[in-house]
Structure formats: C-alpha cells, structure tokens
Motif scaffolding. Structure first.
Motif, short mmCIF file in Angstrom:
data_model
loop_
_atom_site.label_atom_id
_atom_site.label_comp_id
_atom_site.label_asym_id
_atom_site.label_seq_id
_atom_site.Cartn_x
_atom_site.Cartn_y
_atom_site.Cartn_z
N CYS A 11 83.89 -8.58 23.01
CA CYS A 11 83.89 -10.01 22.65
C CYS A 11 85.02 -10.32 21.68
O CYS A 11 85.71 -11.32 21.81
CB CYS A 11 82.59 -10.39 21.95
SG CYS A 11 81.19 -10.45 23.02
N ARG A 194 76.30 -2.47 26.44
CA ARG A 194 77.75 -2.41 26.24
C ARG A 194 78.08 -2.38 24.75
O ARG A 194 78.88 -1.57 24.29
CB ARG A 194 78.38 -3.65 26.89
CG ARG A 194 79.88 -3.61 26.95
CD ARG A 194 80.47 -5.00 26.83
NE ARG A 194 80.43 -5.45 25.44
CZ ARG A 194 80.51 -6.69 25.04
NH1 ARG A 194 80.62 -7.65 25.90
NH2 ARG A 194 80.48 -7.00 23.75
N TYR A 228 82.93 -1.94 32.17
CA TYR A 228 82.94 -1.84 30.71
C TYR A 228 83.94 -0.79 30.26
O TYR A 228 83.58 0.28 29.74
CB TYR A 228 81.55 -1.43 30.21
CG TYR A 228 80.46 -2.46 30.30
CD1 TYR A 228 80.72 -3.79 30.60
CD2 TYR A 228 79.13 -2.10 30.06
CE1 TYR A 228 79.70 -4.73 30.68
CE2 TYR A 228 78.11 -3.04 30.13
CZ TYR A 228 78.40 -4.35 30.43
OH TYR A 228 77.38 -5.26 30.49
N VAL A 345 72.36 -16.32 25.26
CA VAL A 345 73.56 -16.94 25.83
C VAL A 345 73.21 -18.21 26.59
O VAL A 345 72.05 -18.57 26.71
CB VAL A 345 74.31 -15.96 26.77
CG1 VAL A 345 74.75 -14.71 26.04
CG2 VAL A 345 73.44 -15.57 27.96
N ASP A 575 86.91 -32.78 33.76
CA ASP A 575 87.45 -31.82 32.80
C ASP A 575 88.70 -32.35 32.11
O ASP A 575 88.96 -32.06 30.94
CB ASP A 575 87.82 -30.50 33.52
CG ASP A 575 86.59 -29.69 33.88
OD1 ASP A 575 85.50 -30.03 33.37
OD2 ASP A 575 86.72 -28.74 34.68
N MET B 85 81.22 -14.23 37.21
CA MET B 85 80.19 -15.10 37.77
C MET B 85 78.82 -14.76 37.19
O MET B 85 77.79 -14.97 37.83
CB MET B 85 80.16 -14.98 39.29
CG MET B 85 81.45 -15.43 39.98
SD MET B 85 81.89 -17.12 39.61
CE MET B 85 80.89 -17.95 40.82
N VAL B 126 80.99 -9.51 32.80
CA VAL B 126 81.79 -8.58 31.99
C VAL B 126 81.19 -8.45 30.60
O VAL B 126 81.71 -7.75 29.75
CB VAL B 126 83.28 -9.00 31.89
CG1 VAL B 126 83.95 -8.84 33.23
CG2 VAL B 126 83.43 -10.40 31.35
N ALA B 128 80.90 -10.69 28.22
CA ALA B 128 81.51 -11.48 27.14
C ALA B 128 80.96 -12.90 27.24
O ALA B 128 81.69 -13.88 27.24
CB ALA B 128 83.03 -11.46 27.26
N CYS B 129 79.61 -12.97 27.32
CA CYS B 129 78.91 -14.20 27.68
C CYS B 129 79.15 -15.34 26.70
O CYS B 129 79.06 -16.51 27.07
CB CYS B 129 77.43 -13.92 27.78
SG CYS B 129 77.06 -12.53 28.86
N LEU B 131 81.78 -16.30 25.45
CA LEU B 131 83.07 -16.97 25.64
C LEU B 131 83.22 -17.50 27.07
O LEU B 131 84.30 -17.84 27.50
CB LEU B 131 84.20 -15.99 25.31
CG LEU B 131 84.18 -15.51 23.85
CD1 LEU B 131 84.90 -14.19 23.71
CD2 LEU B 131 84.78 -16.55 22.94
N MET B 134 84.56 -17.07 31.88
CA MET B 134 85.58 -16.08 31.55
C MET B 134 86.42 -15.74 32.78
O MET B 134 85.88 -15.53 33.86
CB MET B 134 84.83 -14.83 31.05
CG MET B 134 85.66 -13.63 30.73
SD MET B 134 86.73 -13.84 29.32
CE MET B 134 85.58 -13.86 27.99
N TYR B 141 91.71 -11.11 28.77
CA TYR B 141 90.51 -11.92 28.83
C TYR B 141 90.80 -13.34 28.37
O TYR B 141 91.29 -13.56 27.28
CB TYR B 141 89.42 -11.32 27.92
CG TYR B 141 88.80 -10.06 28.44
CD1 TYR B 141 89.54 -8.90 28.54
CD2 TYR B 141 87.46 -10.03 28.82
CE1 TYR B 141 88.97 -7.73 29.02
CE2 TYR B 141 86.88 -8.87 29.30
CZ TYR B 141 87.64 -7.72 29.39
OH TYR B 141 87.07 -6.57 29.86
N ASN B 146 87.89 -23.84 31.87
CA ASN B 146 87.36 -24.85 32.78
C ASN B 146 88.39 -25.07 33.87
O ASN B 146 89.50 -24.54 33.80
CB ASN B 146 86.97 -26.14 32.04
CG ASN B 146 88.16 -26.85 31.44
OD1 ASN B 146 89.26 -26.82 31.97
ND2 ASN B 146 87.93 -27.49 30.30
#
Lengths: 585, 169
Positions: A11, A194, A228, A345, A575, B85, B126, B128-129, B131, B134, B141, B146
């Motif tokens: 992250c 992870r 990962y 999340v 957007d 996804m 991946v 990195a939820c 953010l 992604m 990354y 959008n």
C-alpha cells in the motif's frame, strides 16, 4: 537520536513510499542530522499512505500521512532540523482508528523492519520457539493451542489444536508429515495475509516451526500468491536470516529437532486456497480439489499426513505460547477466541487493516474505527467472507462479529474481507460480480458448480440488463440451494451465498430490476441514463471533448446535451465534469 | 500453438530454470513461472522441453499451463497493463476504468495490441484496496483511478517508455 520510519508495504509503495524514502535518503545526513532512516511494513492506515513516522529519543512519536517527496523537504527542515512538528500533516484519525482495536497479531507490523531479523528478536521474537524446544513436549504444545480456543483464520474456523492433534496421530509409514502455510489469499478485498508476510514474516515462520515441532514434521511449505511479489521477497529474506541464525535447518537452536520451509508461488487460481487443490498444485498438478472423505491431516501432500493453516493462524501461535492459553481465551466470545484482522474497504472513510477482538459489533467497526461512510452517503450493507460470503444489511449492524454469528445471518467470516457498501451500490450488480468471479474461478470438475453457476450468471445478467422475468428470483433460489448442497468442494458449496443473501435482504432491488426495469442505485448500465443538468452546466465542453461516441453537443458557455441514442453510458462525462452537472437516473 | 522455434539463448535459460528448481516434478509451476518471467509467455517448444526433462506427460504440463491465470501461451506485449477487479475496486468503478482502457487500446482484456506494444489483463485483487480502483502498468501502481484519468496515464507512460528507450520505432 531520531528515527525516520517509512511504511513500505505494498500500500505504501503504491502511494509513492519508495520515492518518499529516497527523498529522505537524499536529504538526510545520518551523522550531522543524528537521524536513522528505516523502513517498516503496514501501519494499517492505508487511507493516509504514504506514512512516515518520526521517533525522537525512542519515545516521542509523530505520524505524518499522505507524505509526498515534496513534503519530505519541509519535514526535514522544520521537524528534524528545526524541532517543530508540522501539525496539519499529522494523521489525526489515528486515535479514533486505534481506540477500539486490539492489535496483538499486527502489533509489530508498522514497528519493525521486516528485512531485519534483529528487530523481530529485539521485540521478543523467537522466544516462544525457545520455550517450546527447551521446556515443552509436543503434546503439551498441542494441548496449549487447543486450550486457547484458536480457530482457523482462513475461513473455515476449524479448531487448530484438534487439527494438529489428528495430524500428529495419523499413521505415516516413514514418519513423514508436512506443514503448510496457506498464503493463497484469493478473496478479492482481503489483504491481511499479504500485510503479515510483508510486515512481519518471522511471526508466521515462528508459528510454523512451533507447529512442525508439535506435529512431528521436518518439512514445511508456504504457498503464496504470485500476485504478491513483495510478500514473496520479504518472506524469502526472512527464511534466509532465520537459517543463518540456526532457527531453521538441522538441529534448531541446538535441539534434535530439524525443520525447513520452502516457498511455492501460486499460479493465480482462487480454487487453490482450498486445501486439497492447494496440495495438488504443490505437487505440480492442476489445482483441482478432491472429495475429503479422508482428511488431509491423514492423507494430504504426496499422500502423507499434512497440516495446513492460514497465515494469520500461524502468526497467532507464538502469542499463545508466550502469553498462555488463558490469556488468549480471555479475549473474544464464548466460541470464537482471540482477535480477527479485517480489511475494511469499499465505501468507508478510514480504509485499512483493523484487528479487533471477536465479538465487537459491525457498528463499532464501521462507524467508530472506520469513521463512517464518505460523502454523507447512506450505509447500505457490508459484505464479508469474499465470494463465499454474503451481504449483511443495515438493520443487522449491531451484530457481534464472530465465526458463528456471521454464519447465522447467511454470511461467513472468510479470511476477513469487509467491504462496505453505500446507497450507490447495486446489490444485483454485486451478486452478479461475485457469480461472474466464481464462474471464472470454478475449476470445472463437478457439474453443479460448473454448469449451475453459469446458469445463475445468465439469469443475473438478464435481470441487470432489464430482461428479467417473473419467477427469476425463485429460480435463482432453487439453483442456489442445489449448487450449495451438491457441489464437491467449499467453493461450490458456498458460491450461492452472495446471491441468496442479497435476495434474502434486498429482494426489493431484484424486483425493481425485474418489474420496473429500474436500478435503484443507478449502477446497472442498461437501466440508467446520463443527462446533463442545465442549471449546473456552464458549457465548458470538457465532457464533449472526452466523449468517445461524440454524443455530447452544445455551444460554448451554454448547457450541453447528451444524445441518448448513441450514448454507451461509459460515464466519462461524469468523471470529467468539474461541476457535478452529469446526472444518472 | 504455433511451431515457433525458440532461440538458443532461451533454450539455455530454460535449462538453467529447470536445474535451479532441482529437476523436480513438484516444481513444475515454479519452473513455468520462471520461464514465463523470462520470455513473457510459454512457447510450445518450452512446454515440450519441460515435459521431457521432468519426465512428465506433455498433457500435464499443458494442463497446468492453461489452468493457471499466471501463464500465457501467446506472446505478451512490451508493456503490461493490469486492472485490478477486486471487490473494493469494483464498487469504486473499476469496470468503467477497464472499459475505457479497452476503448483506448482498442483491445479486449486478455489481449495484446497488434503492434505488440500493450497487453491488457485483469487481476482479481492486488491487495491495495484502499487505493482502488487500481491499475498497474509495467509494475508501477497507479491508485484512485477513474475512466477520465486513463487517457493521461497512457500518454505519460508512453512518453516515459519512449524516454527510457523501451519503445521501438
């Protein structure tokens, strides 16, 4: 002496952590500034990455959020050299985010350098292993873990002590037994495994060594997702360092117990999180599950007794040995002991990894730790358990979270993904999303899962596309029960959950799609229209410029119009619009 | 599968990969992963060679190579573009980001552009939820995406690739 610690888990890296680290490295002079630059894993506060912690005289700490290379310069000049804290960049949510958590497994994540075994040792690491090898018989270790009430954190919730015992007692002609760490974290939306492997790999390795000693195994495997890469790397480094210190290999810590661990990378198949499919894949075969009339604890990897636990389960083991089963079982509910890590999340303010005692309510997690729903939107549901789980509606928000209560309401603990959904999330779309995921991930071995899920996806696609018919909901339910009852493995057995739970709690949304050809949340493309609000549009033309269909027309400085006959509802106009003038209805 | 012959250097590389994984059938997936990492796909000849050296039926090697998502039997583009996804990305609009990439690159997910510049794929998560949505381009990354950002992202990446001399022509 000062320390600058940069969070460099996935992250943090995705948010630019490496550039931040490099900038500090460029600007700081270790001697002149009396500052050491360090890296660590995941703090859990993903919503404010990249995170940088400044520690002065090993006690006064300041946590800065959303640090960029540009901000580094000011932190160096004002804080490190000028002694002045930059108030506006401090992570103010930290207190609220941590107050209701109980971070025992994640305790060292975000504190220690995962690439330096010295950090783990200094924080009391490998003391549990020492204790086990010097004072405990294998049976005593198993009894302690059983007494703690630890249940498998990968989703099933099977009592860990009992699993170890049956593996230890299973006959093996040449005495070979295997232990496996399941790090094939396939649930989309879950990433605690992870984070643990990236941020504190030694806690997992220590747990595995203790487990191997208790079970009587000399060879272990970590099956980790190839998606990962950082977890694979950090784990590899940790294994090397553990070997160099005599914590892995022959005669560990001078005892007559020998054990080593190999890493095996998964090939990107969700089904390989299932134990028998994982073991097939470890043997170099297609990851297809087999019926479990005979448990893997008796005949698993290469037909030998094999004990498989999830990453988080293994990481709990050293804690139980160090602090005792009584301490561990004092946390949690009657049948679910200890803590659980969730990845919080979706439509939530404080996105991140949270570790909470079992029995905490969903409300506390979402509103207190998570800080509620962004943009003043209304909370609708929370999805737990990944593709095998279900959606829990707002009216059950005071539900205490543990293995059994989540199952009672038609969802499950799973590996701990918790996806928050607001009023702009369509439940038919969510059900369709999970079923589509599962049709792609079904290995195809048994008919109910392979054909049944395909059929469910057809029906859901029709409903979402405005072609639903009366009786579709009942047909989905019938198919769901059949797939649940007749599939070979847990993937198929739990696959209808997302559909059945959304029908159960949000039947009205399905009915709106079928009877009124309407998507109440404004998500399903074939049921919505994009229009431009004449009052808000100032005619800047940005939408028209970006429309791939050239469907938007209008004069400069005058309200624009979308041609509904050619619009493909890609949403680019919305957007791009800086004035919120594009309306979805 | 086309009967493309692989270069001698690739052949040596495959031999090295098999050796470093201990010539073991257990290591089949690791071996294929290492070959895929080197060649960016699994040519028919490589599969045949691995089967022979590990003493496995070709069907098992082919089965594994087609079962797992990590493998491709078709050559990949010079640049790899992957859209996450995962559920968290999905509820935040990853589907529309993917559609825009498909339109801009003029290919569907899972394919490669005719000029072999870009391959477009999806990944299930991946992790990195926070953010999401992604997108990952050549290992970089890119978070909080959008559909509107896609155009500039591709432009910036194309320019960067050209600068570092990765791009042909």
């Amino acid at each position: 002496m000062k320390e600058v610690v940069v969070g460099l888990a996935s992250c943090g890296i995705a948010a630019g952590g490496i550039q931040v680290y490099n900038k500090f490295s460029e600007l700081l002079d270790a001697e002149k500034d009396e500052t050491a630059l360090k890296q660590t894993g995941c703090y859990g506060m993903c919503f404010r990455e990249a995170l940088v912690e400044i520690i002065e005289d090993s006690k006064r700490r300041t946590l800065y959020g959303q640090v960029t290379p540009e901000r580094v310069e000011r932190i160096v000049n004002e804080h490190l050299r000028g002694g002045k804290v930059i108030e506006e960049w401090i992570v103010k949510e930290e207190g609220q985010f941590l107050a209701k958590q109980k971070r025992i497994v994640l305790h060292n994540c975000g504190k220690i350098d995962p690439l330096d075994i010295g950090d783990y040792l200094a924080s009391g690491g490998y003391q549990a292993l020492k204790k086990v090898l010097s004072e405990m018989a294998p049976e005593q270790v198993i009894a302690e873990v059983a007494r703690s009430g630890l249940r498998g954190r990968g989703g099933g919730g099977f009592p860990t002590g009992r699993k170890w015992e049956s593996c230890r007692n299973a006959p093996s002609r040449n005495g070979t037994r295997y232990v496996i760490c399941n790090a094939d974290e396939g649930d989309p939306g879950a990433y605690m495994d992870r984070s643990l492997l990236e941020g504190n790999p030694h806690s997992v390795i220590e747990g595995m060594i203790i487990g191997a000693y208790a079970i009587g195994s000399s060879q272990g495997y970590v099956y980790v997702r190839h998606e990962y890469p950082l977890a694979v790397k950090n784990l590899g480094v940790a294994l090397e360092q553990a070997r160099a210190r005599g914590l892995l290999g022959k005669n560990i810590l001078g005892s007559n117990f020998s054990f080593d661990v190999k890493i095996s990378r998964g090939g990107g198949a969700f089904i390989c999180g299932e134990s028998t499919a994982l073991m097939a894949s470890l043997e170099g075969k297609i990851g297809e599950p087999r019926p479990k009339h005979i448990h893997t604890t008796e005949k698993g990897f290469h037909g030998k007794p094999t004990n498989l636990n999830n990453v988080e389960t293994w990481a709990n083991v050293p804690l139980i040995i160090n602090r005792g089963a009584a301490w561990f079982s004092s946390i949690g509910t009657e049948r679910s002991k200890g803590t659980k890590i969730f990845s919080l999340v979706g439509k939530i303010n404080n996105t991140g990894l949270v570790e909470v005692p079992m029995g905490i309510t969903l409300r506390e997690i979402i509103y207190e730790i998570g800080g509620g729903i962004p943009s003043g939107k209304k909370f609708k549901a929370v999805q737990t358990g990944g593709p095998s789980g279900g959606c829990i509606p707002e009216r059950l928000i005071d539900l205490p979270v543990d293995f059994d209560r989540l199952t009672e309401v038609g969802s499950m603990m799973g590996s701990g993904g918790m996806i928050v959904m607001d009023e702009a999330t369509c439940m038919v779309d969510i059900a369709k999303y999970f079923v589509k995921f599962l049709t792609e991930e079904s290995c195809g071995k048994c008919v109910p899962c392979r054909e049944g899920l395909d059929r469910m996806l057809d029906i859901l696609t029709d409903i979402a596309g405005g072609r639903g018919r009366e009786g579709d909901i009942e047909l989905l339910e019938e198919l769901g029960y059949a797939i649940r009852d007749t599939s070979l493995c847990a993937l198929g057995g739990s696959a209808p959950n997302p559909v059945l739970s959304t029908i159960n709690y949000f039947r009205d949304e399905y009915e709106a799609h079928i009877n009124e050809r309407r998507c109440p949340a404004g998500v399903c493309k074939e049921l919505i229209t994009f229009t431009i609000d004449k009052e808000k549009c100032n005619g800047c033309g940005l939408c028209a410029k970006n429309c791939p269909q050239q469907s938007i027309t209008g004069k400069k400085k005058e309200a624009h119009v979308i041609d509904q006959t050619t619009c493909i509802k890609c949403g680019l106009c919305r957007d791009n619009c800086k004035f919120d003038a594009v309306v979805v209805s | 599968m086309g009967a493309v012959r692989i270069a001698k250097s690739d052949h040596d590389q495959i031999e090295y990969v098999i050796g470093s994984n201990g010539h073991s059938a257990d290591a089949l997936i690791s071996i294929l992963q290492d070959i895929q990492a080197e060649l960016h796909y699994l040519p028919e000849e490589a599969l045949r060679h691995v089967a022979k050296r590990l003493n496995l039926p070709l069907i098992q090697v082919y089965g594994v190579a087609t079962f797992f998502k990590a493998f491709s039997l078709k050559p990949k583009g010079r640049h790899q573009c992957t859209v996450c996804m995962g559920t968290a990305c999905h509820v935040r609009g990853a589907g529309r980001v993917l559609e825009e990439l498909e339109r801009k690159l003029n290919i569907k997910a899972g394919n490669t552009t005719d000029d072999m510049e870009y391959s477009l794929d999806t990944v299930n998560c991946v992790g990195a939820c926070a953010l999401g949505p992604m997108v990952i381009i050549d290992g970089e990354y890119l978070g909080i995406m959008n559909a509107a950002k896609v155009k500039n992202v591709l432009k910036a990446h194309g320019a960067k690739a050209a600068r570092s001399g990765q791009r042909k022509g």
